[in-house]
Design an enzyme around this catalytic site. Sequence first.
Site, short mmCIF file in Angstrom:
data_model
loop_
_atom_site.label_atom_id
_atom_site.label_comp_id
_atom_site.label_asym_id
_atom_site.label_seq_id
_atom_site.Cartn_x
_atom_site.Cartn_y
_atom_site.Cartn_z
N GLU A 43 -52.01 27.85 -45.13
CA GLU A 43 -53.05 27.00 -45.72
C GLU A 43 -53.46 25.83 -45.16
O GLU A 43 -54.61 25.35 -44.81
CB GLU A 43 -52.77 26.79 -47.10
N HIS A 102 -31.73 44.71 -43.79
CA HIS A 102 -31.92 46.04 -44.28
C HIS A 102 -33.34 46.49 -44.48
O HIS A 102 -33.53 47.31 -45.25
CB HIS A 102 -30.98 46.30 -45.27
N LYS A 160 -63.25 31.76 -54.79
CA LYS A 160 -63.20 31.29 -56.35
C LYS A 160 -64.63 31.61 -57.14
O LYS A 160 -64.72 32.09 -58.06
CB LYS A 160 -62.50 30.03 -56.50
O1 F6P Z 1 -56.95 27.44 -54.01
C1 F6P Z 1 -56.07 26.86 -53.41
C2 F6P Z 1 -55.24 25.52 -54.07
O2 F6P Z 1 -56.29 24.83 -53.89
C3 F6P Z 1 -54.08 25.12 -52.91
O3 F6P Z 1 -54.60 24.40 -52.15
C4 F6P Z 1 -53.32 24.37 -54.15
O4 F6P Z 1 -51.96 24.17 -53.85
C5 F6P Z 1 -53.45 25.37 -55.44
O5 F6P Z 1 -54.80 25.94 -55.20
C6 F6P Z 1 -53.48 24.81 -56.71
O6 F6P Z 1 -54.17 23.77 -56.95
P1 F6P Z 1 -54.30 22.68 -58.23
O7 F6P Z 1 -52.87 21.97 -58.06
O8 F6P Z 1 -55.46 21.69 -58.05
O9 F6P Z 1 -54.19 23.67 -59.57
#
Ligand code: F6P
EC number: 5.3.1.9
Length: 558
Positions: free
Chosen positions: A364, A395, A519
């Site tokens: 990421e 394994h 998203k």
């Molecule tokens: O969608 C990725 C992300 O933003 C990550 O970078 C982050 O760790 C995760 O989602 C959770 O985000 P949040 O802590 O804002 O819920």
Amino acid sequence: MNQAPIDRTGAWQRLMEHAEEMRGAHLSQLFVDQARGSAFTRRAAGLTLDLSKQRWSDATLSLLLDLAREAGVPEGIQALLSGAHVNVSEDRPALHTALRLPPEASLLVEGEDVVPGVHATLDRMATMVERLHARQWRGATGRPIHDVVNLGVGGSDLGPLMVTHALADYRPADAHHVAVHFASTMDGSQLADYLTRFNPETTLFVISSKSFTTIDTLSNARTARDWLMARLVEDGKDVDEAMVMRQHFVGVSAKPEKMSEWGIAEVNQLLFWEWVGGRYSLWGAIGLPIALVIGMANFRELLAGAHAMDEHFAQAPLADNLPVLLALAGIWNVNFLDIRAHSILPYDGRLEHFAAYLEQLEMESNGKSATHDGRQVGYSTCPVLWGQLGPNAQHAFYQLLHQGTQPVVCDFIAPLTRYDDVEDAATRDHLMAQHRLTLANCFAQSRLLMLGDDAIDEPGERPGHKRYRGNQPSTTLLLDRLTPATLGALIALYEHKVFVQATIWGINPFDQWGVELGKQIAGETERILAERDGLDRMDASSRALIEAVWRAEQEGER
Ligand code: F6P
């Protein structure tokens, strides 16, 4: 920042030429030099880093160090640690290192010392941990909390999950009253299981989300809230909703207003800062589940270990600097030897979740192709990274490592000492023998990957299916023992490695724009699925998939 692309620099060009010379070299030939093992090994903060099984030479390392200097790595380290806006696309610092500064330190960010705030949060965590361990945190009906469920995903889940598992042996006696659990999946799989087994009167939920908008976490949180309300309020137990919210929910976020809107009582809100990236956040309030398992004293040890690595990163010369060397080995493999697969192989069951944690940290952070000034890179960046406990992977996928067609670089990770403190002598002997066996496997595998057929003395030709070509590079990382401090140092080592690589590649390791569009599209798709309208905007494959869901729903309704 408008510097020449790194692949146009003299250092890069010299490395390209040097790579041509090195391409034919086999690791077994490089090991003719008996001093190689110690020449490529360095120590810091309870860790030993052996890079001798990398397919490189003194000359390679010297050229890579030139590359690091030409890319501005020393200045980058200074900028990171001093709070400069290294997260360029979001115009802010990335100051996870401030979360592990000792209380007497100070660090000015935009004119304000951030250290007192960091320690005030740690103190608030300590108070919560003490109350829970002392069975003084009671649910709405007056019974002490027994189960704590962390609801979070990505950086708000993987770090705490990995560390609580790794350090479970460090649980202090009073922590045994509280069991810590994790639920991350948006489909509710883990949560649904907990809701069938836990008692609502004695269950506390920690909603961990930096943004407090992550749908995965908020859907789990809504389900948990409704479950509590149905069992405690509607069941006539003489408690009201406000009591349930106050006694059964803690929030951890950088967005206090969103937590309040959701109903988290102000006294139960733990805050962190926008300048802490999600995947770099286990060091502060997001680490509450860790502190609940190992106690606050051990949590502070974890911070101290990471801080020791920060100090080493800041002060050690580049040629002895563990994060820099680890990063350079990665750059050499990806950019010059064309090795784009990287396997993480801990030889210690306590590090079961370490590979998953590193997958987010590395991919990421550095799975990017646009430089700071928006250009597309003309070279590879982060390799595909995956892993599993080494002995189990032996394994499963080691077949590919030994005889497949892909070059893969491996990180072998193990503690030197374990089980010497087990009280019962017979059990101690057995377990220490198991540890020795595990180390033997770890060392044997890296040796075989390196030497191939040359690892054994066997006369005569072998058929093709029994041949091992070797020459797969690897790194071995030994912890003196797995403690809160060495684990802190290990995690910080990888965090800084990621930063050094990003600096060389000219990319920003602290944003994650690549996950945003998914998203948005998921939101649209959910609306279409729920409203049964808007299908014409979809492609043929997505249309067919959605129609299959509608058909299944109709059949279910019948
Ligand atoms: O969608 C990725 C992300 O933003 C990550 O970078 C982050 O760790 C995760 O989602 C959770 O985000 P949040 O802590 O804002 O819920």
